[in-house]
Design a protein around this motif. Sequence first.
Motif, PDB file in Angstrom:
ATOM      1  N   GLN A   1      47.293  36.118  91.248  1.00 20.76           N
ATOM      2  CA  GLN A   1      46.766  37.239  92.034  1.00 20.76           C
ATOM      3  C   GLN A   1      47.761  38.392  91.940  1.00 20.76           C
ATOM      4  OE1 GLN A   1      43.727  37.225  93.781  1.00 20.76           O
ATOM      5  NE2 GLN A   1      44.054  39.421  93.966  1.00 20.76           N
ATOM      6  N   PHE A   2      47.354  39.458  91.236  1.00 21.98           N
ATOM      7  CA  PHE A   2      48.231  40.604  90.979  1.00 21.98           C
ATOM      8  C   PHE A   2      47.952  41.678  92.015  1.00 21.98           C
ATOM      9  CE2 PHE A   2      49.143  44.677  88.907  1.00 21.98           C
ATOM     10  CZ  PHE A   2      50.398  44.458  88.378  1.00 21.98           C
ATOM     11  N   SER A   3      48.988  42.385  92.452  1.00 23.13           N
ATOM     12  CA  SER A   3      48.839  43.464  93.411  1.00 23.13           C
ATOM     13  C   SER A   3      49.151  44.797  92.737  1.00 23.13           C
ATOM     14  CB  SER A   3      49.779  43.257  94.601  1.00 23.13           C
ATOM     15  OG  SER A   3      49.460  42.064  95.285  1.00 23.13           O
ATOM     16  N   VAL A   4      48.149  45.648  92.630  1.00 23.82           N
ATOM     17  CA  VAL A   4      48.360  46.976  92.048  1.00 23.82           C
ATOM     18  C   VAL A   4      49.205  47.789  93.023  1.00 23.82           C
ATOM     19  CG1 VAL A   4      47.227  49.104  91.288  1.00 23.82           C
ATOM     20  CG2 VAL A   4      46.174  46.880  90.803  1.00 23.82           C
TER      21      VAL A   4
ATOM     22  N   TYR B   1      50.975  37.825  82.018  1.00 21.41           N
ATOM     23  CA  TYR B   1      50.394  36.760  82.834  1.00 21.41           C
ATOM     24  C   TYR B   1      48.867  36.877  82.934  1.00 21.41           C
ATOM     25  CZ  TYR B   1      55.269  36.319  84.284  1.00 21.41           C
ATOM     26  OH  TYR B   1      56.622  36.174  84.290  1.00 21.41           O
ATOM     27  N   PHE B   2      48.207  35.727  82.879  1.00 15.79           N
ATOM     28  CA  PHE B   2      46.764  35.658  83.138  1.00 15.79           C
ATOM     29  C   PHE B   2      46.594  35.974  84.622  1.00 15.79           C
ATOM     30  CE2 PHE B   2      42.741  33.025  83.463  1.00 15.79           C
ATOM     31  CZ  PHE B   2      41.997  33.819  82.603  1.00 15.79           C
ATOM     32  N   HIS B   3      45.932  37.090  84.935  1.00 16.32           N
ATOM     33  CA  HIS B   3      45.954  37.572  86.307  1.00 16.32           C
ATOM     34  C   HIS B   3      44.633  38.219  86.706  1.00 16.32           C
ATOM     35  CE1 HIS B   3      46.802  41.193  83.970  1.00 16.32           C
ATOM     36  NE2 HIS B   3      46.515  41.913  85.036  1.00 16.32           N
ATOM     37  N   ARG B   4      44.529  38.539  87.976  1.00 14.48           N
ATOM     38  CA  ARG B   4      43.365  39.220  88.520  1.00 14.48           C
ATOM     39  C   ARG B   4      43.838  40.159  89.628  1.00 14.48           C
ATOM     40  NH1 ARG B   4      43.508  33.963  90.611  1.00 14.48           N
ATOM     41  NH2 ARG B   4      43.695  33.908  92.875  1.00 14.48           N
ATOM     42  N   HIS B   5      43.021  41.136  89.972  1.00 16.61           N
ATOM     43  CA  HIS B   5      43.339  42.026  91.089  1.00 16.61           C
ATOM     44  C   HIS B   5      42.044  42.514  91.721  1.00 16.61           C
ATOM     45  CE1 HIS B   5      42.680  44.853  87.769  1.00 16.61           C
ATOM     46  NE2 HIS B   5      43.739  44.350  87.165  1.00 16.61           N
ATOM     47  N   THR B   6      42.133  42.913  92.968  1.00 18.94           N
ATOM     48  CA  THR B   6      40.926  43.285  93.705  1.00 18.94           C
ATOM     49  C   THR B   6      40.351  44.619  93.243  1.00 18.94           C
ATOM     50  OG1 THR B   6      42.277  44.299  95.447  1.00 18.94           O
ATOM     51  CG2 THR B   6      41.615  42.000  95.754  1.00 18.94           C
ATOM     52  N   GLU B   7      41.139  45.404  92.531  1.00 17.11           N
ATOM     53  CA  GLU B   7      40.670  46.700  92.041  1.00 17.11           C
ATOM     54  C   GLU B   7      39.918  46.561  90.718  1.00 17.11           C
ATOM     55  OE1 GLU B   7      44.249  47.165  94.559  1.00 17.11           O
ATOM     56  OE2 GLU B   7      43.783  45.966  92.784  1.00 17.11           O
ATOM     57  N   THR B   8      38.917  47.400  90.524  1.00 20.91           N
ATOM     58  CA  THR B   8      38.289  47.561  89.217  1.00 20.91           C
ATOM     59  C   THR B   8      39.243  48.370  88.337  1.00 20.91           C
ATOM     60  OG1 THR B   8      36.075  47.487  90.175  1.00 20.91           O
ATOM     61  CG2 THR B   8      36.289  48.529  88.015  1.00 20.91           C
TER      62      THR B   8
ATOM     63  N   ASN C   1      38.410  30.737  93.790  1.00 23.66           N
ATOM     64  CA  ASN C   1      38.080  29.875  94.920  1.00 23.66           C
ATOM     65  C   ASN C   1      39.112  29.978  96.027  1.00 23.66           C
ATOM     66  OD1 ASN C   1      35.775  28.820  93.676  1.00 23.66           O
ATOM     67  ND2 ASN C   1      36.991  27.331  92.524  1.00 23.66           N
ATOM     68  N   HIS C   2      40.344  30.239  95.660  1.00 18.22           N
ATOM     69  CA  HIS C   2      41.393  30.329  96.664  1.00 18.22           C
ATOM     70  C   HIS C   2      42.575  31.099  96.088  1.00 18.22           C
ATOM     71  CE1 HIS C   2      42.823  27.035  94.152  1.00 18.22           C
ATOM     72  NE2 HIS C   2      44.032  27.287  94.626  1.00 18.22           N
ATOM     73  N   ILE C   3      43.435  31.518  96.959  1.00 14.09           N
ATOM     74  CA  ILE C   3      44.670  32.181  96.562  1.00 14.09           C
ATOM     75  C   ILE C   3      45.815  31.210  96.833  1.00 14.09           C
ATOM     76  CG2 ILE C   3      46.225  34.112  97.073  1.00 14.09           C
ATOM     77  CD1 ILE C   3      43.823  35.770  97.818  1.00 14.09           C
TER      78      ILE C   3
ATOM     79  N   ASN D   1      51.889  30.911  97.111  1.00 17.93           N
ATOM     80  CA  ASN D   1      52.858  31.900  96.659  1.00 17.93           C
ATOM     81  C   ASN D   1      52.217  33.288  96.559  1.00 17.93           C
ATOM     82  OD1 ASN D   1      55.652  32.222  95.798  1.00 17.93           O
ATOM     83  ND2 ASN D   1      54.786  32.867  93.837  1.00 17.93           N
ATOM     84  N   ASP D   2      50.971  33.347  96.029  1.00 23.03           N
ATOM     85  CA  ASP D   2      50.250  34.613  95.973  1.00 23.03           C
ATOM     86  C   ASP D   2      50.094  35.193  97.378  1.00 23.03           C
ATOM     87  OD1 ASP D   2      49.917  34.365  93.252  1.00 23.03           O
ATOM     88  OD2 ASP D   2      47.882  33.582  93.368  1.00 23.03           O
ATOM     89  N   GLN D   3      49.684  34.336  98.322  1.00 17.78           N
ATOM     90  CA  GLN D   3      49.423  34.797  99.681  1.00 17.78           C
ATOM     91  C   GLN D   3      50.698  35.300 100.341  1.00 17.78           C
ATOM     92  OE1 GLN D   3      46.167  34.912 101.071  1.00 17.78           O
ATOM     93  NE2 GLN D   3      47.351  36.320 102.338  1.00 17.78           N
TER      94      GLN D   3
END
Length: 294
Positions: free
Chosen positions: A5-8, A29-36, A175-177, A180-182
């Motif tokens: 879980q990446f944070s912009v 890193y294989f990652h994702r973020h809530t922003e488009t 499905n979950h965070i 460590n991400d949280q």
Amino acid sequence: MKSLQFSVPADTNKSIRIQEDIMPNFYPYFHRHTETQIMWIIKGHGTLAIEQNLFTFEAGDIFYLGANQSHVFKGAFNENEKQKVHAISIFFDPDKKIAAFFDLPEFEELKNFIEHSKVGFQIASKLKSSVGDSMAALQKTQGVEQILDFIKILNHLMLNRHLHVPLSSEKKLPNHISDNDQRIIDAQFYIKKNFTQHKLTLDTIAREACMTPQAFCRSFKKHTRITYIQYLNELRVQRACRLLTSSSMYNISSVAFNSGFTSLTNFNRVFKSIMKYSPKEYLKHYKEATTDHE
């Protein structure tokens, strides 16, 4: 593969974030973020892994990545090829600051386009030149002009949606965070809430995250691509800019103190490193730009 879980990095004064990266390689890193994210690859080539799909990419390609789509760009440089990546990205969250635009009746079609684009797409080859030029120009604008130009980019993509190549047939939300991400997400919220406090220290933040200071610093940079100190300083300088340009506080020492800085010397140094102007120079340019000279 587990997705990070990446944070912009936050920009509290803007509805969109424009980020230019010039570096030896892509974020690894294989990652994702809530922003488009809309990402224009100016220099670099390799493979994009997104969800369970693979796409090759080359310089000039542009990708629209939906919110929380797990992905990683892997450079594929030849042995004797100099590694260099140059990319410009636009990050935005259609459900947050800019949401009011999309709630207007005239924007209903555009809102639906964004909703149906969560699977992501590669922008059609025939549009790469025009969209790339528009993204480059967007870096040079500010305020209302920047938002309107951004909306024009989205509208251009919408009008040509039948040409784009989908990146995923199925949108899979995490499905979950992980714990460590949280911890890092919670730490960011804590920093945003307390960044003006002079007693805020690395030890305090690390304790909040239930981590050692060293582990917290490593994890924070892995999740955000900037250090804890950079993140804290950007928040403080953003507040300083708001205070400097308000009618109620022009005293630079007071601005520094109320933004979380304990030293005027350090405030001046940090402010100039981020804004490219000293606080006095910034205020002078701001007044010149906003004063009616008629």
